[in-house]
Design a protein around this motif. Structure first.
Motif, PDB file in Angstrom:
ATOM      1  N   LEU A   1       0.695  -1.198   0.086  1.00  0.00           N
ATOM      2  CA  LEU A   1      -0.055  -0.027   0.010  1.00  0.00           C
ATOM      3  C   LEU A   1       1.035   1.296   0.023  1.00  0.00           C
ATOM      4  CD1 LEU A   1      -2.680   1.452   0.135  1.00  0.00           C
ATOM      5  CD2 LEU A   1      -2.450   1.138   2.587  1.00  0.00           C
ATOM      6  N   GLY A   2       1.975   1.299   0.645  1.00  0.00           N
ATOM      7  CA  GLY A   2       2.760   2.302   0.637  1.00  0.00           C
ATOM      8  C   GLY A   2       3.322   2.672  -0.691  1.00  0.00           C
TER       9      GLY A   2
ATOM     10  N   MET B   1      -8.565  -6.973   4.780  1.00  0.00           N
ATOM     11  CA  MET B   1      -7.278  -6.147   4.635  1.00  0.00           C
ATOM     12  C   MET B   1      -7.442  -5.541   3.219  1.00  0.00           C
ATOM     13  SD  MET B   1      -4.191  -8.420   6.402  1.00  0.00           S
ATOM     14  CE  MET B   1      -4.289  -8.474   8.294  1.00  0.00           C
ATOM     15  N   ASN B   2      -7.750  -6.344   2.178  1.00  0.00           N
ATOM     16  CA  ASN B   2      -7.872  -5.820   0.937  1.00  0.00           C
ATOM     17  C   ASN B   2      -8.897  -4.970   0.608  1.00  0.00           C
ATOM     18  OD1 ASN B   2      -5.698  -7.467  -0.277  1.00  0.00           O
ATOM     19  ND2 ASN B   2      -7.136  -9.150  -0.761  1.00  0.00           N
ATOM     20  N   ALA B   3      -9.797  -5.080   1.344  1.00  0.00           N
ATOM     21  CA  ALA B   3     -10.965  -3.966   1.281  1.00  0.00           C
ATOM     22  C   ALA B   3     -10.518  -2.629   2.150  1.00  0.00           C
ATOM     23  CB  ALA B   3     -12.376  -4.419   2.174  1.00  0.00           C
ATOM     24  N   VAL B   4      -9.908  -2.602   3.021  1.00  0.00           N
ATOM     25  CA  VAL B   4      -9.334  -1.579   3.666  1.00  0.00           C
ATOM     26  C   VAL B   4      -8.108  -0.914   2.863  1.00  0.00           C
ATOM     27  CG1 VAL B   4      -8.044  -0.695   5.741  1.00  0.00           C
ATOM     28  CG2 VAL B   4      -9.818  -2.290   6.072  1.00  0.00           C
ATOM     29  N   GLN B   5      -7.153  -1.665   2.351  1.00  0.00           N
ATOM     30  CA  GLN B   5      -6.271  -1.018   1.556  1.00  0.00           C
ATOM     31  C   GLN B   5      -6.972  -0.254   0.001  1.00  0.00           C
ATOM     32  OE1 GLN B   5      -4.547  -1.816  -1.725  1.00  0.00           O
ATOM     33  NE2 GLN B   5      -6.017  -3.604  -2.022  1.00  0.00           N
ATOM     34  N   PHE B   6      -7.927  -0.956  -0.336  1.00  0.00           N
ATOM     35  CA  PHE B   6      -8.666  -0.388  -1.501  1.00  0.00           C
ATOM     36  C   PHE B   6      -9.193   1.035  -1.205  1.00  0.00           C
ATOM     37  CE2 PHE B   6     -12.744   0.243  -3.863  1.00  0.00           C
ATOM     38  CZ  PHE B   6     -12.334   0.110  -5.048  1.00  0.00           C
ATOM     39  N   ILE B   7      -9.999   0.937  -0.030  1.00  0.00           N
ATOM     40  CA  ILE B   7     -10.453   2.209   0.483  1.00  0.00           C
ATOM     41  C   ILE B   7      -9.346   3.418   0.701  1.00  0.00           C
ATOM     42  CG2 ILE B   7     -11.870   3.547   2.428  1.00  0.00           C
ATOM     43  CD1 ILE B   7     -13.059   0.822   2.953  1.00  0.00           C
ATOM     44  N   TRP B   8      -8.371   2.816   1.361  1.00  0.00           N
ATOM     45  CA  TRP B   8      -7.290   3.743   1.357  1.00  0.00           C
ATOM     46  C   TRP B   8      -6.768   4.550   0.154  1.00  0.00           C
ATOM     47  CZ3 TRP B   8      -4.836   3.165   6.716  1.00  0.00           C
ATOM     48  CH2 TRP B   8      -4.028   4.328   6.899  1.00  0.00           C
ATOM     49  N   ARG B   9      -6.792   3.577  -0.782  1.00  0.00           N
ATOM     50  CA  ARG B   9      -6.170   4.051  -2.062  1.00  0.00           C
ATOM     51  C   ARG B   9      -7.099   4.806  -2.954  1.00  0.00           C
ATOM     52  NH1 ARG B   9      -4.377  -1.565  -5.046  1.00  0.00           N
ATOM     53  NH2 ARG B   9      -4.443  -0.215  -6.647  1.00  0.00           N
ATOM     54  N   HIS B  10      -8.403   4.626  -2.756  1.00  0.00           N
ATOM     55  CA  HIS B  10      -9.185   5.005  -3.365  1.00  0.00           C
ATOM     56  C   HIS B  10      -9.498   6.585  -2.772  1.00  0.00           C
ATOM     57  CE1 HIS B  10     -13.217   6.105  -5.319  1.00  0.00           C
ATOM     58  NE2 HIS B  10     -13.764   6.737  -4.138  1.00  0.00           N
TER      59      HIS B  10
ATOM     60  N   ARG C   1      -7.048   8.270  -1.463  1.00  0.00           N
ATOM     61  CA  ARG C   1      -5.541   8.646  -1.311  1.00  0.00           C
ATOM     62  C   ARG C   1      -5.428   9.219  -0.118  1.00  0.00           C
ATOM     63  NH1 ARG C   1      -3.669   8.750  -6.347  1.00  0.00           N
ATOM     64  NH2 ARG C   1      -5.171   8.426  -8.291  1.00  0.00           N
ATOM     65  N   TRP C   2      -5.330   8.681   0.941  1.00  0.00           N
ATOM     66  CA  TRP C   2      -4.985   9.086   2.122  1.00  0.00           C
ATOM     67  C   TRP C   2      -3.533   9.185   2.327  1.00  0.00           C
ATOM     68  CZ3 TRP C   2      -8.894   5.553   5.044  1.00  0.00           C
ATOM     69  CH2 TRP C   2     -10.321   6.007   4.879  1.00  0.00           C
ATOM     70  N   SER C   3      -3.019   9.852   3.215  1.00  0.00           N
ATOM     71  CA  SER C   3      -1.434   9.848   3.233  1.00  0.00           C
ATOM     72  C   SER C   3      -1.036   8.721   3.944  1.00  0.00           C
ATOM     73  CB  SER C   3      -1.070  11.210   4.004  1.00  0.00           C
ATOM     74  OG  SER C   3      -1.646  10.861   5.409  1.00  0.00           O
ATOM     75  N   TYR C   4       0.316   8.409   3.675  1.00  0.00           N
ATOM     76  CA  TYR C   4       0.862   7.128   4.068  1.00  0.00           C
ATOM     77  C   TYR C   4       2.310   7.460   4.489  1.00  0.00           C
ATOM     78  CZ  TYR C   4       0.606   1.975   4.545  1.00  0.00           C
ATOM     79  OH  TYR C   4       0.634   0.732   4.943  1.00  0.00           O
TER      80      TYR C   4
END
Length: 357
Positions: free
Chosen positions: A37-38, A299-308, A310-313
């Motif tokens: 994700l990073g 975990m895949n759902a959370v990372q999908f939302i994070w990417r969608h 564009r939250w900072s990382y």
């Protein structure tokens, strides 16, 4: 496991190992998904090598499975249709939750991509390796972690076919069958699904069965030797380069992490064990299957939302992702186990085998 034949300390120990194995895989995947994700967000973070070794939880699971099948199948010896009852119980235990999580994954792929075709879906629901156009079988499994269940189902089928009037005879037959499969894979260039089924990793079930026979015969290992077994297992796990082993299979993995799983299992069951909070370990072991299946979709759902969005990382956000998704996975597993897995498994076992009432 049949509590009538196994002392409570052994049950608690095996339940503890099931939870430990599930948590190890959970840590491994949380770190991996968090790291990638990073990379998607343009951040190259340092990797924690110790978390990569969590993949060895699979090998511990296989050793535990071999042990549990021998111990729990004892009560079937001398009964009517033991092979059928064994398979029915295994299907009732494994299939419902797996189909539920696979259906979720298929639905997610249909809505957000990538979609899975009909052949992939049918093979997945039937636990059959599928390799169209030479594609690796692992790449076609919708629920990624389910590759281990393909081996579990193969092992159950072999065990049922080899079930004899005594357990030592049963184990000998299974050992011969597993040896023949691995030998065939080593000698011949087999097509799929046979190439998948003949990987050396299937030998890891054998060690668990042998340990179960030792347990049934009352063999007890002294405390200092059990500590030494755990130390040797830790050395095999942490001294092995995960990148060299890869996702599967081959002798490198079986002779390191597979052996480590046998050593850990031996240290826990071949001698008295006193665990604090035994009920908590029992609950943890009971939800281990649900935890194993639910964590990757979550975990895949959370990372999908994070990417969608564009939250900072960065390092702190990675920590939040890893710890947060692990905690959410444990909570989801507890809910799934109590609301779905346990009641439907009990219902199916009684429906398939009314005599069990």
């Amino acid at each position: 496991m049949d509590a009538g034949r196994v002392d409570t300390s052994t049950i608690a120990g095996v339940q503890m190992l099931r939870l430990v194995a599930a948590l190890a895989v959970l840590v491994h995947h949380a770190e991996g998904i968090g790291y990638h994700l990073g990379r998607y967000r343009g951040v190259e973070l340092a990797r924690a090598d110790v978390m990569l070794t969590g993949a060895c939880g699979v090998d511990l699971f296989f050793a535990i499975s071999g042990f549990i099948m021998v111990v729990s199948a004892q009560r079937l010896l001398g009964t009517q249709r033991p092979r059928l009852v064994f398979i029915q119980h295994r299907l009732a235990r494994i299939v419902p939750l797996y189909w539920l999580m696979t259906a979720f994954t298929l639905g997610w792929g249909w809505r957000f991509g990538p979609p899975f075709d009909l052949a992939t879906t049918v093979h997945a629901l039937a636990f059959l390796p599928y390799a169209p156009d030479g594609m690796p079988a692992l790449k076609t499994i919708p629920l990624v972690v389910a590759w281990t269940l393909y081996y579990e189902m193969l092992f159950y089928a072999i065990f049922a076919a080899c079930l004899a009037s005594t357990m030592p005879t049963t184990v000998r037959r299974v050992l011969i069958a597993l040896t023949a499969l691995v030998a065939a894979g080593a000698v011949f260039d087999l097509p799929q699904p046979f190439a998948f089924w003949t990987e050396p990793i299937i030998a890891e079930f054998a060690g668990g069965m042998v340990i179960a026979l030792a347990y049934e015969r009352g063999i007890v290992v002294k405390c200092w030797m059990r500590i030494a077994l755990l130390a040797a297992a830790a050395a095999l796990i942490f001294a092995t380069d995960y990148a060299a082993i890869g996702t599967l299979n081959g002798w490198d993995r079986t002779l390191t992490w597979g052996v480590a799983g046998w050593l850990i299992l031996s240290a826990v069951v071949l001698g008295p064990l006193r665990l604090p909070a035994m009920r908590l370990w029992s609950i943890g072991g009971a939800i281990s299957y649900a935890l194993y299946l639910v964590h990757m979709p979550l975990m895949n759902a959370v990372q999908f939302i994070w990417r969608h969005f564009r939250w900072s990382y960065g390092p702190w956000q990675e920590l939040v992702f890893v710890v947060g998704t692990m905690a959410a996975s444990i909570l989801a597993a507890l809910i799934l186990h109590r609301a779905f897995e346990r009641p439907i498994t009990q219902h199916l076992k009684l429906w398939l085998n009314p005599a069990a009432r």
